[in-house]
Scaffold this active site. Structure first.
Site, PDB file in Angstrom:
ATOM      1  N   ARG B  49       1.241  -7.103   0.497  1.00  0.00           N
ATOM      2  CA  ARG B  49       0.406  -6.154   1.222  1.00  0.00           C
ATOM      3  C   ARG B  49       0.187  -4.885   0.423  1.00  0.00           C
ATOM      4  O   ARG B  49       0.982  -4.545  -0.442  1.00  0.00           O
ATOM      5  CB  ARG B  49       1.075  -5.777   2.536  1.00  0.00           C
ATOM      6  CG  ARG B  49       1.198  -6.953   3.464  1.00  0.00           C
ATOM      7  CD  ARG B  49       1.819  -6.533   4.778  1.00  0.00           C
ATOM      8  NE  ARG B  49       2.019  -7.724   5.611  1.00  0.00           N
ATOM      9  CZ  ARG B  49       2.424  -7.698   6.872  1.00  0.00           C
ATOM     10  NH1 ARG B  49       2.683  -6.537   7.455  1.00  0.00           N
ATOM     11  NH2 ARG B  49       2.562  -8.801   7.552  1.00  0.00           N
ATOM     12  N   ASP B  51      -0.734  -0.736   1.581  1.00  0.00           N
ATOM     13  CA  ASP B  51      -0.771   0.093   2.782  1.00  0.00           C
ATOM     14  C   ASP B  51      -2.144   0.713   3.002  1.00  0.00           C
ATOM     15  O   ASP B  51      -2.992   0.743   2.112  1.00  0.00           O
ATOM     16  CB  ASP B  51       0.254   1.226   2.660  1.00  0.00           C
ATOM     17  CG  ASP B  51       1.667   0.685   2.673  1.00  0.00           C
ATOM     18  OD1 ASP B  51       1.939  -0.227   3.465  1.00  0.00           O
ATOM     19  OD2 ASP B  51       2.488   1.185   1.871  1.00  0.00           O
ATOM     20  N   ARG B 196       5.438   5.097  -3.653  1.00  0.00           N
ATOM     21  CA  ARG B 196       5.135   6.424  -3.094  1.00  0.00           C
ATOM     22  C   ARG B 196       6.392   7.269  -2.924  1.00  0.00           C
ATOM     23  O   ARG B 196       6.353   8.506  -3.086  1.00  0.00           O
ATOM     24  CB  ARG B 196       4.404   6.272  -1.756  1.00  0.00           C
ATOM     25  CG  ARG B 196       2.989   5.726  -1.933  1.00  0.00           C
ATOM     26  CD  ARG B 196       2.373   5.307  -0.622  1.00  0.00           C
ATOM     27  NE  ARG B 196       2.242   6.433   0.298  1.00  0.00           N
ATOM     28  CZ  ARG B 196       1.884   6.302   1.581  1.00  0.00           C
ATOM     29  NH1 ARG B 196       1.645   5.094   2.081  1.00  0.00           N
ATOM     30  NH2 ARG B 196       1.766   7.356   2.340  1.00  0.00           N
TER      31      ARG B 196
END
Lengths: 246, 246
Positions: B49, B51, B196
């Site tokens: 995935r 985000d 991140r």
């Protein structure tokens, strides 16, 4: 007190600087910020409109206020009440006689196009032509536009609303960085779609579909039906508005 | 026939690659394109995935089809049925044993940040830090992450869903162009928010608010509450997914 304000915006999410219809436009959003600050309606006067999707690095407007706030604090107050795609860059106290529209001496518009592969991250900021253009032919053909001409063939303004369609284009500088071309237009005034229609024709020249002579004929036609080329709005930026005392 | 597909997307308008809730995500949009082409439901399997707000220059997925279409025509068929912010770059016929998620050898993520003035035209594409960072200190502190570590302090994955939070970061290359810094992460796998959270801590180092020793302690804490730094999604790109036969 009158203030001159320089503002940058990303036009992607707006229906232009000002719109007739009841949709979100940039002037309304700025006036809403001033309404919050003043707790009453405050109108602003822009140097001119920009169309839907067109960006600005240096649009200018003026407004009048009784509030006693420093220039730097005006910048902060604006930006605290504006969305992230509209940023006030500079606020200057000016004479009450300054007028953001009537006092304009010249404007600079820049147009960016990409001759390389489609860049989806730049699709709202650079026109994606995605083919090699003959830059020398475009540079040569652009000379047709330089100087003072009747630009009736290169504007959407009707003769009723704009009887005098003579404008002066001081310069059109073309620079290249990799596959990105920048066309920098300086002129005493640009009518609706004027830069995009000049760019639309120049792109056809770059593709080899029109010649410099064709461009000359289109200009001389002084007709709203002389051609139908209009480059996309996404690559267009109002870069700078020049005033006498700048 | 199984196909491996490389796709680029602008994550700005999506709730990520795949979402639990009923909002628009990239996988759904691609599956809708395949539904139009096949006139029936077709599922795709991504490499993992991304985000909400995160971009991709080289996400990979696979799908199975009975349709007999050449690789180039698959690219065209996809892009004719996809919005302009999702572009298929490459389609390759692969073995039925190829799996876009299980076969991943490593991934490259790039993170861009701007130390200069706020650039509203890049606000969805480059994290706007807008202050000078000490790049040498960041370069030094990044060494803490290199190699194989338990990255529990740098992921949002719970221990229930992801019991093994050991990952290997092969390299973190830092390059600078003007005020723009690019951090290029290569690793065997990245958990949710891992890049991140590493970037969030490195930015604090660049601001002088954390030291390399602080970063070391945070890593060694192996705790979901060791820190609360998480850089914005906008500057993050899934650049490349590597497979054994590449």
């Amino acid at each position: 007190m009158r203030y001159k304000v320089t503002v940058a915006y990303d036009g992607s999410n707006y229906f232009g600087w000002q719109s007739q219809v009841d949709v979100v436009n940039i002037q309304d959003v700025i006036e809403e910020a001033l309404r919050i600050i003043h707790k009453r309606e405050v109108r602003i006067t822009g140097s001119g409109r920009t169309d839907r999707g067109v960006h600005a690095r240096g649009q200018v407007f003026h407004f009048d206020t009784e509030l006693n706030i420093s220039e730097e604090n005006w910048v902060k107050a604006f930006n605290a009440n504006l969305p992230h795609d509209i940023r006030v860059l500079k606020v200057e106290a000016v004479s009450e006689r300054f007028h953001a529209r009537y006092d304009v001496v010249s404007k600079q518009y820049d147009y960016y196009l990409n001759m390389g592969e489609y860049d989806l991250f730049q699709r709202d900021y650079v026109t994606q032509v995605c083919e090699k253009l003959d830059v020398e032919k475009m540079r040569d053909a652009r000379e047709v536009f330089l100087g003072t001409h009747d630009f009736s063939s290169f504007s959407a303004n009707s003769f009723e609303e704009t009887p005098d369609q003579v404008r002066t284009v001081h310069s059109i500088d073309i620079s290249q960085e990799g596959d990105i071309l920048r066309f920098s237009f300086l002129g005493n005034g640009f009518m609706r779609y004027m830069v995009r229609m000049m760019m639309g024709v120049l792109i056809e020249v770059g593709k080899g579909k029109l010649t410099k002579e064709d461009v000359q004929k289109i200009l001389e036609a002084r007709s709203k039906t002389a051609h139908r080329y209009k480059a996309e709005s996404v690559g267009l930026y109002l870069t700078k508005v020049n005033y006498p005392l700048d």
